[in-house]
Design a protein around this motif. Structure first.
Motif, PDB file in Angstrom:
ATOM      1  N   LYS A 293      -9.434  10.494 -17.466  1.00 23.26           N
ATOM      2  CA  LYS A 293      -9.086   9.907 -16.310  1.00 23.26           C
ATOM      3  C   LYS A 293      -8.160   8.583 -17.075  1.00 23.26           C
ATOM      4  O   LYS A 293      -7.244   7.963 -16.344  1.00 23.26           O
ATOM      5  CB  LYS A 293     -10.089   9.172 -15.527  1.00 23.26           C
ATOM      6  CG  LYS A 293     -10.731  10.269 -14.549  1.00 23.26           C
ATOM      7  CD  LYS A 293     -11.443   9.589 -13.598  1.00 23.26           C
ATOM      8  CE  LYS A 293     -12.326  10.682 -12.622  1.00 23.26           C
ATOM      9  NZ  LYS A 293     -13.449   9.885 -12.004  1.00 23.26           N
ATOM     10  N   HIS A 294      -8.564   8.110 -18.177  1.00 20.05           N
ATOM     11  CA  HIS A 294      -7.909   6.948 -18.685  1.00 20.05           C
ATOM     12  C   HIS A 294      -7.077   7.473 -19.909  1.00 20.05           C
ATOM     13  O   HIS A 294      -6.534   6.299 -20.631  1.00 20.05           O
ATOM     14  CB  HIS A 294      -8.976   6.215 -19.315  1.00 20.05           C
ATOM     15  CG  HIS A 294      -9.961   5.544 -18.233  1.00 20.05           C
ATOM     16  ND1 HIS A 294      -9.650   4.885 -17.278  1.00 20.05           N
ATOM     17  CD2 HIS A 294     -11.391   6.005 -17.933  1.00 20.05           C
ATOM     18  CE1 HIS A 294     -10.682   4.612 -16.387  1.00 20.05           C
ATOM     19  NE2 HIS A 294     -11.668   5.400 -16.844  1.00 20.05           N
ATOM     20  N   ALA A 295      -6.683   8.656 -19.902  1.00 15.06           N
ATOM     21  CA  ALA A 295      -5.960   8.949 -21.360  1.00 15.06           C
ATOM     22  C   ALA A 295      -4.501   8.600 -20.753  1.00 15.06           C
ATOM     23  O   ALA A 295      -4.037   8.443 -19.397  1.00 15.06           O
ATOM     24  CB  ALA A 295      -5.932  10.576 -21.427  1.00 15.06           C
ATOM     25  N   LYS A 296      -3.739   8.216 -21.822  1.00 18.38           N
ATOM     26  CA  LYS A 296      -2.401   7.582 -21.452  1.00 18.38           C
ATOM     27  C   LYS A 296      -1.468   8.568 -20.877  1.00 18.38           C
ATOM     28  O   LYS A 296      -1.285   9.931 -21.475  1.00 18.38           O
ATOM     29  CB  LYS A 296      -1.774   7.269 -22.920  1.00 18.38           C
ATOM     30  CG  LYS A 296      -0.499   6.670 -22.814  1.00 18.38           C
ATOM     31  CD  LYS A 296       0.340   6.211 -24.249  1.00 18.38           C
ATOM     32  CE  LYS A 296       1.655   5.571 -23.891  1.00 18.38           C
ATOM     33  NZ  LYS A 296       2.481   5.895 -24.784  1.00 18.38           N
ATOM     34  N   LEU A 297      -0.571   8.277 -20.126  1.00 19.26           N
ATOM     35  CA  LEU A 297       0.448   9.419 -19.453  1.00 19.26           C
ATOM     36  C   LEU A 297       1.545   9.693 -20.448  1.00 19.26           C
ATOM     37  O   LEU A 297       1.905   8.825 -21.153  1.00 19.26           O
ATOM     38  CB  LEU A 297       0.966   8.754 -18.167  1.00 19.26           C
ATOM     39  CG  LEU A 297      -0.013   8.410 -16.938  1.00 19.26           C
ATOM     40  CD1 LEU A 297       1.040   7.813 -16.010  1.00 19.26           C
ATOM     41  CD2 LEU A 297      -0.355   9.957 -16.490  1.00 19.26           C
ATOM     42  N   GLU A 298       1.698  11.184 -20.435  1.00 19.54           N
ATOM     43  CA  GLU A 298       2.755  11.420 -21.235  1.00 19.54           C
ATOM     44  C   GLU A 298       4.028  12.128 -20.887  1.00 19.54           C
ATOM     45  O   GLU A 298       3.898  12.507 -19.503  1.00 19.54           O
ATOM     46  CB  GLU A 298       2.286  12.232 -22.290  1.00 19.54           C
ATOM     47  CG  GLU A 298       1.073  12.091 -23.282  1.00 19.54           C
ATOM     48  CD  GLU A 298       1.350  11.150 -24.267  1.00 19.54           C
ATOM     49  OE1 GLU A 298       2.802  11.364 -24.761  1.00 19.54           O
ATOM     50  OE2 GLU A 298       0.324  10.272 -24.691  1.00 19.54           O
ATOM     51  N   ILE A 299       5.247  12.165 -21.341  1.00 14.37           N
ATOM     52  CA  ILE A 299       6.457  12.654 -20.731  1.00 14.37           C
ATOM     53  C   ILE A 299       6.038  14.069 -20.709  1.00 14.37           C
ATOM     54  O   ILE A 299       5.303  14.929 -21.621  1.00 14.37           O
ATOM     55  CB  ILE A 299       7.507  12.657 -21.742  1.00 14.37           C
ATOM     56  CG1 ILE A 299       7.817  11.092 -22.128  1.00 14.37           C
ATOM     57  CG2 ILE A 299       8.660  13.466 -21.410  1.00 14.37           C
ATOM     58  CD1 ILE A 299       8.138  10.418 -20.891  1.00 14.37           C
TER      59      ILE A 299
ATOM     60  N   ASP B   3      -3.758   1.004 -11.968  1.00 11.44           N
ATOM     61  CA  ASP B   3      -4.623   1.630 -13.052  1.00 11.44           C
ATOM     62  C   ASP B   3      -4.465   3.254 -13.217  1.00 11.44           C
ATOM     63  O   ASP B   3      -4.332   3.691 -14.234  1.00 11.44           O
ATOM     64  CB  ASP B   3      -5.996   1.567 -12.458  1.00 11.44           C
ATOM     65  CG  ASP B   3      -6.611   0.089 -12.162  1.00 11.44           C
ATOM     66  OD1 ASP B   3      -5.836  -0.772 -12.888  1.00 11.44           O
ATOM     67  OD2 ASP B   3      -7.450  -0.257 -11.459  1.00 11.44           O
ATOM     68  N   MET B   4      -4.140   4.128 -12.087  1.00 12.61           N
ATOM     69  CA  MET B   4      -3.839   5.136 -12.248  1.00 12.61           C
ATOM     70  C   MET B   4      -2.728   5.710 -13.318  1.00 12.61           C
ATOM     71  O   MET B   4      -2.821   6.643 -14.120  1.00 12.61           O
ATOM     72  CB  MET B   4      -3.431   6.097 -10.894  1.00 12.61           C
ATOM     73  CG  MET B   4      -3.531   7.537 -10.904  1.00 12.61           C
ATOM     74  SD  MET B   4      -2.970   8.121  -9.317  1.00 12.61           S
ATOM     75  CE  MET B   4      -4.013   7.300  -8.253  1.00 12.61           C
ATOM     76  N   TYR B   5      -1.600   4.794 -13.273  1.00  6.05           N
ATOM     77  CA  TYR B   5      -0.445   4.942 -13.749  1.00  6.05           C
ATOM     78  C   TYR B   5      -0.581   4.094 -15.393  1.00  6.05           C
ATOM     79  O   TYR B   5       0.297   3.978 -16.144  1.00  6.05           O
ATOM     80  CB  TYR B   5       0.813   4.506 -13.293  1.00  6.05           C
ATOM     81  CG  TYR B   5       1.196   5.704 -12.537  1.00  6.05           C
ATOM     82  CD1 TYR B   5       2.203   6.556 -12.840  1.00  6.05           C
ATOM     83  CD2 TYR B   5       0.904   6.102 -11.184  1.00  6.05           C
ATOM     84  CE1 TYR B   5       2.849   7.509 -12.299  1.00  6.05           C
ATOM     85  CE2 TYR B   5       1.033   6.883 -10.386  1.00  6.05           C
ATOM     86  CZ  TYR B   5       2.302   7.928 -10.932  1.00  6.05           C
ATOM     87  OH  TYR B   5       2.647   8.706 -10.307  1.00  6.05           O
ATOM     88  N   ARG B   6      -1.818   3.519 -15.459  1.00  4.76           N
ATOM     89  CA  ARG B   6      -2.071   2.599 -16.785  1.00  4.76           C
ATOM     90  C   ARG B   6      -0.921   1.311 -16.979  1.00  4.76           C
ATOM     91  O   ARG B   6      -0.633   1.296 -17.925  1.00  4.76           O
ATOM     92  CB  ARG B   6      -1.992   3.357 -18.068  1.00  4.76           C
ATOM     93  CG  ARG B   6      -2.858   4.587 -18.251  1.00  4.76           C
ATOM     94  CD  ARG B   6      -3.907   4.966 -17.529  1.00  4.76           C
ATOM     95  NE  ARG B   6      -4.279   6.349 -17.854  1.00  4.76           N
ATOM     96  CZ  ARG B   6      -4.352   7.266 -16.902  1.00  4.76           C
ATOM     97  NH1 ARG B   6      -3.888   7.012 -15.684  1.00  4.76           N
ATOM     98  NH2 ARG B   6      -4.807   8.413 -17.203  1.00  4.76           N
ATOM     99  N   ILE B   7      -0.579   0.802 -15.751  1.00 10.31           N
ATOM    100  CA  ILE B   7       0.481  -0.311 -15.889  1.00 10.31           C
ATOM    101  C   ILE B   7      -0.236  -1.502 -16.284  1.00 10.31           C
ATOM    102  O   ILE B   7      -1.287  -2.106 -15.748  1.00 10.31           O
ATOM    103  CB  ILE B   7       0.919  -0.665 -14.508  1.00 10.31           C
ATOM    104  CG1 ILE B   7       1.640   0.659 -13.823  1.00 10.31           C
ATOM    105  CG2 ILE B   7       1.968  -1.700 -14.511  1.00 10.31           C
ATOM    106  CD1 ILE B   7       2.793   1.293 -14.751  1.00 10.31           C
ATOM    107  N   THR B   8       0.259  -2.099 -17.476  1.00 18.05           N
ATOM    108  CA  THR B   8      -0.339  -3.456 -17.985  1.00 18.05           C
ATOM    109  C   THR B   8       0.487  -4.443 -17.730  1.00 18.05           C
ATOM    110  O   THR B   8       0.274  -5.768 -17.643  1.00 18.05           O
ATOM    111  CB  THR B   8      -0.949  -3.131 -19.446  1.00 18.05           C
ATOM    112  OG1 THR B   8       0.240  -2.427 -20.165  1.00 18.05           O
ATOM    113  CG2 THR B   8      -2.119  -2.179 -19.453  1.00 18.05           C
ATOM    114  N   ASN B   9       1.958  -4.204 -17.971  1.00 22.74           N
ATOM    115  CA  ASN B   9       3.075  -5.058 -17.958  1.00 22.74           C
ATOM    116  C   ASN B   9       3.842  -4.744 -16.857  1.00 22.74           C
ATOM    117  O   ASN B   9       3.865  -3.643 -16.422  1.00 22.74           O
ATOM    118  CB  ASN B   9       3.921  -5.416 -19.210  1.00 22.74           C
ATOM    119  CG  ASN B   9       2.916  -5.609 -20.413  1.00 22.74           C
ATOM    120  OD1 ASN B   9       2.101  -6.697 -20.340  1.00 22.74           O
ATOM    121  ND2 ASN B   9       3.091  -4.821 -21.607  1.00 22.74           N
TER     122      ASN B   9
END
Length: 179
Positions: A35-41, A136-142
């Motif tokens: 669930k927390h893995a980085k999204l990849e192309i 959070d789902m898309y791992r947006i930090t900035n």
């Protein structure tokens, strides 16, 4: 002597409790790491349902067959303010060519968003992520962050930072469905 045994029992109990918490956290982290893995192309874009400022629900998977320009932004973000008019300008060009912009606002009030939208005369859907679950789902930090989703629902690009109008045009061309 009895006092010394009580103190030792107390210390051992604390140490055991800390160890149990550490093991529990390790197990949780391992079972939820996907669930927390980085999204990849090339990954499937995580599906979500958010409501826009008019009360209409938007589910990402309902846009299959179209290219989606998914932009995460905030009213307090200077680069977001600068790129929004360019996004709207390109939206006018591409909206009838199978491209949709979904601008996901993170954490602002309805009043703040409406003021922003009205002052920039934006015409694309503005979605509210009140709970920040999609962020959070898309791992947006900035912010801003733009995620391009092709007509098959796959992520083709993730762009962090401000976009120029030329960049936006190129991104929209890259996700335009084949006619």
């Amino acid at each position: 002597m009895v006092e010394k045994k009580k103190r030792r029992l107390y210390i051992r109990t604390i140490i055991l409790s800390v160890m149990v918490v550490a093991v529990a956290y390790t197990l949780y982290a391992n079972f939820t790491k996907d669930k927390h893995a980085k999204l990849e192309i090339g990954d499937d874009a995580p599906d979500f349902v958010l409501t826009d400022m008019e009360g209409k629900k938007h589910q990402l998977s309902e846009y299959k067959g179209q290219g989606v320009f998914l932009n995460f932004w905030g009213t307090w973000c200077p680069p977001c303010k600068r790129e929004m008019p360019d996004m709207d300008s390109q939206y006018q060009v591409y909206k009838d060519q199978g491209i949709e912009i979904l601008a996901v606002n993170i954490g602002d009030t309805e009043f703040q968003i409406n003021n922003f939208v009205n002052s920039h005369d934006l015409s694309f859907p503005i979605l509210r992520d009140k709970t920040k679950d999609v962020k959070d789902m898309y791992r947006i930090t900035n912010m801003p962050v733009t995620v391009l989703v092709d007509p098959d629902g796959k992520i083709t690009q993730v762009e962090v930072g401000e976009l120029t109008e030329a960049k936006i045009k190129g991104m929209m061309e890259s996700i335009k469905p084949n006619s």
